[in-house]
Design a protein around this motif. Sequence first.
Motif, short mmCIF file in Angstrom:
data_model
loop_
_atom_site.label_atom_id
_atom_site.label_comp_id
_atom_site.label_asym_id
_atom_site.label_seq_id
_atom_site.Cartn_x
_atom_site.Cartn_y
_atom_site.Cartn_z
N GLY A 1 49.87 21.80 32.74
CA GLY A 1 48.81 21.11 32.02
C GLY A 1 48.12 19.98 32.77
N VAL A 2 48.25 19.94 34.10
CA VAL A 2 47.64 18.85 34.87
C VAL A 2 46.21 19.16 35.31
CG1 VAL A 2 49.84 17.90 35.69
CG2 VAL A 2 48.67 19.65 37.05
N GLY A 3 45.73 20.37 34.99
CA GLY A 3 44.35 20.71 35.35
C GLY A 3 44.22 21.65 36.54
N LYS A 4 45.29 22.35 36.89
CA LYS A 4 45.23 23.30 38.03
C LYS A 4 44.16 24.37 37.81
CE LYS A 4 49.63 24.41 37.46
NZ LYS A 4 50.09 23.34 36.55
N THR A 5 44.26 25.02 36.66
CA THR A 5 43.33 26.12 36.39
C THR A 5 41.90 25.62 36.29
OG1 THR A 5 45.08 27.32 35.26
CG2 THR A 5 42.82 27.99 34.77
N THR A 6 41.72 24.53 35.57
CA THR A 6 40.38 23.96 35.40
C THR A 6 39.77 23.62 36.75
OG1 THR A 6 41.13 23.06 33.30
CG2 THR A 6 39.14 22.09 34.23
N MET A 7 40.57 23.01 37.62
CA MET A 7 40.07 22.62 38.93
C MET A 7 39.77 23.83 39.81
SD MET A 7 41.72 19.68 41.30
CE MET A 7 41.65 18.50 39.96
N THR A 8 40.62 24.84 39.73
CA THR A 8 40.40 26.06 40.51
C THR A 8 39.05 26.69 40.14
OG1 THR A 8 42.78 26.46 40.46
CG2 THR A 8 41.38 28.31 41.14
N ILE A 9 38.86 26.83 38.82
CA ILE A 9 37.64 27.46 38.32
C ILE A 9 36.40 26.66 38.73
CG2 ILE A 9 36.39 28.02 36.16
CD1 ILE A 9 38.80 29.75 36.65
N ALA A 10 36.48 25.34 38.54
CA ALA A 10 35.31 24.50 38.84
C ALA A 10 35.01 24.52 40.35
CB ALA A 10 35.55 23.08 38.35
N LEU A 11 36.04 24.31 41.14
CA LEU A 11 35.83 24.28 42.60
C LEU A 11 35.23 25.61 43.08
CD1 LEU A 11 36.21 22.75 45.25
CD2 LEU A 11 38.60 23.48 45.29
N ALA A 12 35.74 26.71 42.55
CA ALA A 12 35.22 28.02 42.93
C ALA A 12 33.74 28.15 42.57
CB ALA A 12 36.03 29.12 42.25
N HIS A 13 33.39 27.69 41.38
CA HIS A 13 31.98 27.74 40.94
C HIS A 13 31.08 26.94 41.89
CE1 HIS A 13 32.92 29.38 36.91
NE2 HIS A 13 31.63 29.61 36.83
N TYR A 14 31.53 25.76 42.26
CA TYR A 14 30.67 24.90 43.08
C TYR A 14 30.60 25.38 44.53
CZ TYR A 14 29.71 21.83 39.23
OH TYR A 14 29.25 21.35 38.02
N LEU A 15 31.70 25.93 45.03
CA LEU A 15 31.65 26.46 46.41
C LEU A 15 30.69 27.65 46.47
CD1 LEU A 15 35.41 26.34 47.54
CD2 LEU A 15 33.55 24.79 48.19
N ALA A 16 30.72 28.48 45.44
CA ALA A 16 29.81 29.64 45.42
C ALA A 16 28.40 29.21 45.04
CB ALA A 16 30.33 30.70 44.44
N GLY A 17 28.29 28.43 43.96
CA GLY A 17 26.98 28.12 43.39
C GLY A 17 26.19 27.08 44.16
N GLU A 18 26.86 26.07 44.73
CA GLU A 18 26.11 25.03 45.44
C GLU A 18 26.18 25.19 46.95
OE1 GLU A 18 27.19 21.04 44.17
OE2 GLU A 18 25.60 21.09 42.64
N HIS A 19 27.26 25.77 47.44
CA HIS A 19 27.40 25.88 48.90
C HIS A 19 27.10 27.28 49.40
CE1 HIS A 19 29.18 21.82 49.58
NE2 HIS A 19 29.49 21.98 48.30
N GLY A 20 26.86 28.20 48.47
CA GLY A 20 26.51 29.57 48.86
C GLY A 20 27.64 30.32 49.56
#
Length: 287
Positions: free
Chosen positions: A13-32
């Motif tokens: 419950g420390v936010g592993k999944t949330t962080m994984t999902i968000a980081l993946a979105h931003y690496l794909a969506g903002e960094h291409g």
Amino acid sequence: MATITSIINLKGGVGKTTMTIALAHYLAGEHGKRVLVIDLDPQTNATIALVTERRWRERDQAGQTLYQLFKDQLDGTRAFNASEAILPRVSNITGGVPGLDLLPSSIRLHRIQDKITKIADIDTFRGGPVYALREALRGVLPYYDHVLIDCPPNLGIITLNGIAISRYFLIPVVPDILSTLGVPLVLDRMADFALRAQHEIYGLGIVVSRYRPTSRLHKETVANMRRDAIPGIHPPIFATVINEALEVAEAADVEESVHSLRDKFGGGGPHKQFSGLANEYMRYVGG
Ligand SMILES: Nc1ncnc2c1ncn2[C@@H]1O[C@H](COP(=O)(O)OP(=O)(O)OP(=O)(O)O)[C@@H](O)[C@H]1O
Ligand SMILES: [Mg+2]
């Protein structure tokens, strides 16, 4: 070759999944970048945050989740095929984010976890089920810039499959006493695995997650963590801090269509923080 990072903490419950999902979105969506999320957790939270439950059930029934990979280990079969199991362009942002792919998990993994452990040579890590994921992904890894692995809160045989292919690990931590106590344990277990499996894995960093700026405890804990971190011994503590925010929790809902990263993760605060997290991540991995 893909940069592979496990997002890990033995505390739940420390936010592993949330962080994984968000980081993946931003690496794909903002960094291409071309990003693969691997959901190694039988809870399948990352899977269900990236595709609808209906789609996941169809895939699971068809043997196109990680359940099949580990079942093959028990049965001595080779039915799992990574390129068929990987779902391309996942997320609910305008029908899918280009470059964001998912290797889904299955709740059925719970059932076979213990049986796999029995056939694994945990003491030496030589060959066998610890390397099932590595073998299965051999053909697909060259297609990705980044692979992010969402780990369950344990170091069982399935998690070790992720560690065995990772160059880095990232530790999300909630800044309270109980959560921060777990960090040395993670570092210790990673060092132990590295030694025994003869595999180099580096602590990329610790990211403060679910931070409450109004909490004195959170403020003091973060200050202490930064003060006590020993460079070269402890992984760096990311300058970026992820606040506790309702929008972030709601971003896991994939059923409703949204139009941008900002829409999905919450304009203002959370969007800026996750964007900052991805920038900092890119700086550290040198990508
Ligand atoms: N920054 C945040 N703001 C608000 N809620 C959050 C935040 N990060 C995570 N949460 C919520 O906290 C809960 C736990 O988060 P999450 O599932 O990401 O943790 P986890 O470490 O992956 O847990 P587990 O160990 O069970 O896999 C979820 O309900 C999630 O929506
Ligand atoms: Mg999780």
